[in-house]
Design an enzyme around this catalytic site. Sequence first.
Site, PDB file in Angstrom:
ATOM      1  N   TYR A 182      -6.158  -4.313  -6.673  1.00 13.94           N
ATOM      2  CA  TYR A 182      -5.648  -4.268  -5.291  1.00 13.94           C
ATOM      3  C   TYR A 182      -5.241  -5.677  -4.825  1.00 13.94           C
ATOM      4  CZ  TYR A 182      -6.037  -4.546  -0.228  1.00 13.94           C
ATOM      5  OH  TYR A 182      -5.797  -4.843   1.089  1.00 13.94           O
ATOM      6  N   VAL A 228      -0.102  -8.920   6.067  1.00 15.47           N
ATOM      7  CA  VAL A 228      -0.514 -10.203   6.660  1.00 15.47           C
ATOM      8  C   VAL A 228       0.283 -11.398   6.121  1.00 15.47           C
ATOM      9  CG1 VAL A 228      -2.848  -9.622   7.446  1.00 15.47           C
ATOM     10  CG2 VAL A 228      -2.502 -10.403   5.092  1.00 15.47           C
ATOM     11  N   LYS A 257       0.825  -1.219   0.000  1.00 14.96           N
ATOM     12  CA  LYS A 257       0.000   0.000   0.000  1.00 14.96           C
ATOM     13  C   LYS A 257       0.861   1.272   0.000  1.00 14.96           C
ATOM     14  CE  LYS A 257      -3.706  -2.470   2.482  1.00 14.96           C
ATOM     15  NZ  LYS A 257      -4.276  -2.766   3.813  1.00 14.96           N
ATOM     16  N   TYR A 276      -2.317  -0.040  11.695  1.00 14.38           N
ATOM     17  CA  TYR A 276      -3.763   0.037  11.941  1.00 14.38           C
ATOM     18  C   TYR A 276      -4.026   0.440  13.404  1.00 14.38           C
ATOM     19  CZ  TYR A 276      -2.975  -2.723   7.826  1.00 14.38           C
ATOM     20  OH  TYR A 276      -2.495  -3.162   6.627  1.00 14.38           O
TER      21      TYR A 276
HETATM   22  O1  DON Z   1      -6.909  -7.100   1.700  1.00 15.93           O
HETATM   23  C1  DON Z   1      -6.444  -7.883   2.506  1.00 15.93           C
HETATM   24  O2  DON Z   1      -7.071  -8.278   3.464  1.00 15.93           O
HETATM   25  C2  DON Z   1      -5.021  -8.351   2.292  1.00 15.93           C
HETATM   26  N1  DON Z   1      -4.728  -8.426   0.900  1.00 15.93           N
HETATM   27  C3  DON Z   1      -4.036  -7.410   2.919  1.00 15.93           C
HETATM   28  C4  DON Z   1      -4.301  -7.127   4.374  1.00 15.93           C
HETATM   29  C5  DON Z   1      -3.081  -6.848   5.163  1.00 15.93           C
HETATM   30  O3  DON Z   1      -1.971  -7.162   4.788  1.00 15.93           O
HETATM   31  C6  DON Z   1      -3.312  -6.272   6.502  1.00 15.93           C
HETATM   32  N2  DON Z   1      -2.073  -6.076   7.184  1.00 15.93           N
HETATM   33  N3  DON Z   1      -1.453  -6.345   8.055  1.00 15.93           N
END
Ligand code: DON
Length: 319
Positions: free
Chosen positions: A203, A273, A80, A255
């Site tokens: 995305y 993640v 991001k 977050y």
């Molecule tokens: O959109 C999602 O849920 C995942 N592609 C990315 C989320 C994520 O990496 C949150 N971070 N820690």
Amino acid sequence: AALAASAVALAAPSKDQLQKVAEQAHAKFKDDKSGKNADYIPALAKVPSELFGIVIITKDGDVIKVGDVDTPFSIQSCSKVFTMCLVMQESGDKIVYDKVNVEPTGEAFNSITAIEEGDGRADNPFVNAGAIATVSLIKAKSPEERWDKIHKTYEKFAGSKLIVMPDIFKSEADTNFRNRGIAHVLFNSGNLFCDPLEATEVYTKQCSVGVTAEQLAVMGSTLANGGVNPITKEKCIDKKYVPKVLATMTMNGFYDGSGQWAWNAGLPAKTGVGGGIVAVVPGELTIVGFAPPLDTYGNSVRAQKAIEFIASELDLNIF
Ligand code: DON
């Protein structure tokens, strides 16, 4: 004498010092079994939990590596940051500030409530809503063009070829109903700027890009070096935008865990993640940690501990 002492304290750590502290961090946390792989994206649950790598890259291009630094993992939300850079470089910083906003939500990364509680904007570029909105701000006439711009940007930051991990992409694309919902909520209030399914698909692809800890560190080192990749010497983003990117990382990179991170580590950083965390010491270096098990906020446990340890040992906290 006091001046001399503070000059010594401020001197950048040597390559040997960095290597030693990175090795200590790896040894200290390698057997830490706390946290759990992400499993809401089924393919992430299957990644070996014991993987653990640390990379530090300085603004001079010194590379320090310990552990699993050559194993590709999905970049996920660390991406991001670099899509935000692309939009700023293409259209200026104000578009992000005005159309996405830069405020912390205090809510989970995939919160829908956060959008509804505010003015309808996505809040910041690092929660899922804001990241999808940021993708929609890229100037593109087709999904292919939108994706191509992202892909080229990431490769420039990494100074190497990057590919989408097909199993991760399929697993996430098959299950990303919540993100599709978020995109539609934003579109309904005029806060998403292309077709919602196109924005979500692109995305999802950006999140499935495979990086090694070393590649992610080169990406981060570009931000530590004022926007110029210290390995390839290519300019990736204008220097004037870098403080805004780092400010956004400080406020939103973890977050609803961002306050604790700022308190504990004191560095702008972004998590994913997939288990990656990229932290930046502005004007100096980047530290990347990679370990799949996550805490309840969705942030890698061992990567956090390793970066906190290194920052504390070397007095890198920016505050
Ligand atoms: O959109 C999602 O849920 C995942 N592609 C990315 C989320 C994520 O990496 C949150 N971070 N820690």
